[in-house]
Enzyme design. Structure first.
Site, PDB file in Angstrom:
ATOM      1  N   THR A   1       3.021  -6.025   2.556  1.00 28.86           N
ATOM      2  CA  THR A   1       3.455  -4.898   3.396  1.00 28.86           C
ATOM      3  C   THR A   1       2.332  -3.890   3.636  1.00 28.86           C
ATOM      4  O   THR A   1       2.588  -2.744   4.011  1.00 28.86           O
ATOM      5  CB  THR A   1       4.656  -4.181   2.751  1.00 28.86           C
TER       6      THR A   1
ATOM      7  N   HIS B   1       9.771   0.089   8.106  1.00 31.36           N
ATOM      8  CA  HIS B   1       9.035  -1.155   8.355  1.00 31.36           C
ATOM      9  C   HIS B   1       9.130  -2.136   7.170  1.00 31.36           C
ATOM     10  O   HIS B   1       9.656  -3.221   7.280  1.00 31.36           O
ATOM     11  CB  HIS B   1       7.553  -0.854   8.579  1.00 31.36           C
ATOM     12  N   ASP B   2       8.572  -1.752   6.052  1.00 30.96           N
ATOM     13  CA  ASP B   2       8.296  -2.707   4.978  1.00 30.96           C
ATOM     14  C   ASP B   2       9.520  -3.319   4.299  1.00 30.96           C
ATOM     15  O   ASP B   2       9.505  -4.516   3.979  1.00 30.96           O
ATOM     16  CB  ASP B   2       7.382  -2.058   3.923  1.00 30.96           C
TER      17      ASP B   2
ATOM     18  N   ASN C   1      -2.468   2.804   3.432  1.00 32.59           N
ATOM     19  CA  ASN C   1      -1.913   4.120   3.797  1.00 32.59           C
ATOM     20  C   ASN C   1      -2.714   5.247   3.150  1.00 32.59           C
ATOM     21  O   ASN C   1      -2.948   6.293   3.749  1.00 32.59           O
ATOM     22  CB  ASN C   1      -0.455   4.228   3.345  1.00 32.59           C
TER      23      ASN C   1
ATOM     24  N   ASP D   1       0.850  -1.206   0.000  1.00 37.47           N
ATOM     25  CA  ASP D   1       0.000   0.000   0.000  1.00 37.47           C
ATOM     26  C   ASP D   1       0.886   1.257   0.000  1.00 37.47           C
ATOM     27  O   ASP D   1       0.854   2.065   0.919  1.00 37.47           O
ATOM     28  CB  ASP D   1      -0.943   0.002   1.206  1.00 37.47           C
TER      29      ASP D   1
ATOM     30  N   PHE E   1      -0.871  -0.694  12.352  1.00 31.65           N
ATOM     31  CA  PHE E   1      -1.765  -0.173  11.312  1.00 31.65           C
ATOM     32  C   PHE E   1      -2.283  -1.261  10.359  1.00 31.65           C
ATOM     33  O   PHE E   1      -3.495  -1.330  10.096  1.00 31.65           O
ATOM     34  CB  PHE E   1      -1.038   0.924  10.525  1.00 31.65           C
ATOM     35  N   ASN E   2      -1.406  -2.078   9.775  1.00 27.01           N
ATOM     36  CA  ASN E   2      -1.855  -3.038   8.758  1.00 27.01           C
ATOM     37  C   ASN E   2      -2.887  -4.016   9.321  1.00 27.01           C
ATOM     38  O   ASN E   2      -3.871  -4.359   8.667  1.00 27.01           O
ATOM     39  CB  ASN E   2      -0.664  -3.824   8.185  1.00 27.01           C
TER      40      ASN E   2
ATOM     41  N   ASP F   1       6.751   1.192   1.860  1.00 24.34           N
ATOM     42  CA  ASP F   1       6.465   0.190   0.828  1.00 24.34           C
ATOM     43  C   ASP F   1       7.300   0.482  -0.424  1.00 24.34           C
ATOM     44  O   ASP F   1       7.791  -0.429  -1.088  1.00 24.34           O
ATOM     45  CB  ASP F   1       5.000   0.242   0.413  1.00 24.34           C
TER      46      ASP F   1
HETATM   47  O1  RIB Z   1       2.496   0.044  10.746  1.00 23.64           O
HETATM   48  C1  RIB Z   1       3.394   0.175   9.675  1.00 23.64           C
HETATM   49  C2  RIB Z   1       2.798  -0.348   8.414  1.00 23.64           C
HETATM   50  O2  RIB Z   1       1.606   0.384   8.111  1.00 23.64           O
HETATM   51  C3  RIB Z   1       3.705  -0.162   7.186  1.00 23.64           C
HETATM   52  O3  RIB Z   1       3.442  -1.186   6.275  1.00 23.64           O
HETATM   53  C4  RIB Z   1       3.256   1.160   6.631  1.00 23.64           C
HETATM   54  O4  RIB Z   1       3.506   1.278   5.231  1.00 23.64           O
HETATM   55  C5  RIB Z   1       1.776   1.084   6.881  1.00 23.64           C
HETATM   56  O5  RIB Z   1       1.200   0.322   5.819  1.00 23.64           O
HETATM   57 CA    CA Z   2       2.814  -0.598   4.005  1.00 25.26          CA
END
Ligand code: RIB
Ligand code: CA
Length: 310
Positions: free
Chosen positions: A125, A239-240, A40, A10, A166-167, A15
């Site tokens: 991701t 993160h990703d 996102n 996303d 979040f994801n 990402d």
């Molecule tokens: O919490 C971090 C994740 O949420 C990452 O994948 C960021 O891109 C958002 O999608």
């Molecule tokens: Ca992401």
């Protein structure tokens, strides 16, 4: 052996770095397709961003649009972190190409069921809506896949609520389907991704590459690192890209097998991942949960691979 990879994402600045790292690693990864999901930012943006990033890398990889909303919940987005476009700071031209007509979930099944796919690997991701749909359409995919390598969840605190990352928060029902699918899952929770921070020095190393791709990444990360979520690391956790870096060099991370279950009922805890590191539930592990990262070696790999791009 090379892996056949489909990346579901996303974009999202982090990402975007995962996409570029994957496309810059043809020796290890054959990226068959990139799937966009709402997360996102809305789907129309994540699709457009994926197309722009593939063209930035000079690659010819199909992009498929997936789900515009979670399986059950209303969509929650994160423009306050990623900006209105989702890749603010990149300043990339409009894409020349269009997305494929085939839905991402169908394309995931097709690409990763292909008998020519070597060690078929699904990298995820973003919210897991497309992935859950693919596994529901073709349950045997869980057995055929070498792994689902996903960024999401947390052993400890969340980043969008005290409980949830979040994801997982955006689509907890999809996440539950994925963790209960029987597929081999390699999970990168916040606990490990918050060790991989974009410091000023690391940003400088990327910027110093001087290429179009490096300038775009440096611009994105300069924007993104200043917008760290409450509760998250302020220097912009990458993160990703941890998922792709692990595929290229598994020695960058270590973790352990654990049972992971997703909260889908509690209003306060929605999207929480219960990571049973000590086997207290008695239920068998369903994921390899990464807990430690070698951040310096991660950035050495990232800079080396970004240098390969135009
Ligand atoms: O919490 C971090 C994740 O949420 C990452 O994948 C960021 O891109 C958002 O999608
Ligand atoms: Ca992401």
């Amino acid at each position: 052996m090379r892996r056949t990879v489909v990346l579901d994402c996303d974009p999202g600045q982090d990402d975007a770095v995962a996409i570029l790292l994957a496309l810059a690693s043809p020796g290890e990864l054959e990226v068959r397709a990139i799937m966009a999901v709402a997360g996102n930012v809305p789907l129309v943006r994540t699709v457009d961003n994926a197309l722009r990033l593939v063209e930035l890398a000079g690659a010819c990889v199909p992009v498929h649009a997936g789900c515009a909303r979670p399986l059950l919940r209303e969509l929650v987005t994160a423009e306050h972190v990623h900006g209105e476009t989702g890749i603010d700071g990149a300043d990339l031209p409009h894409p020349a190409r269009e997305p494929e007509r085939e839905h991402a979930a169908l394309a995931i099944v097709r690409h990763l069921s292909d008998p020519t796919a070597e060690r078929p690997t699904l990298v995820a991701t973003g919210p897991l809506t497309n992935v859950a749909l693919a596994l529901t359409l073709a349950p045997d995919l869980a057995r055929r896949l070498d792994a689902i390598v996903l960024m999401g969840g947390a052993v400890g605190l969340g980043n969008v609520t005290p409980a949830a990352e979040f994801n997982m928060y955006v689509d907890p029902h999809a996440a539950r389907i994925v963790f209960e699918s029987g597929a081999r899952i390699v999970m990168f929770p916040l606990d490990v991704t918050h060790q991989v921070l974009v410091t000023e020095e690391r940003l400088g190393r990327i910027r110093a590459l001087g290429t179009r791709s490096a300038r775009a990444v440096a611009g994105m990360l300069a924007f993104y690192r200043g917008r760290g979520r409450t509760g998250g690391a302020r220097e912009g956790p990458l993160h990703d890209p941890c998922t792709v870096a692990w595929l290229v060099d598994p020695g960058l991370f270590c973790g352990r097998a654990a049972r992971v279950e997703v909260e889908c009922e509690s209003p306060l805890g929605l999207g929480r991942t219960y990571v049973d590191l000590h086997g207290t539930t008695g239920r068998p592990p369903n994921a390899e949960v990464m807990l430690q990262a070698d951040a310096e070696r991660f950035f050495e790999l990232l800079v080396e691979r970004l240098a390969r791009l135009p």
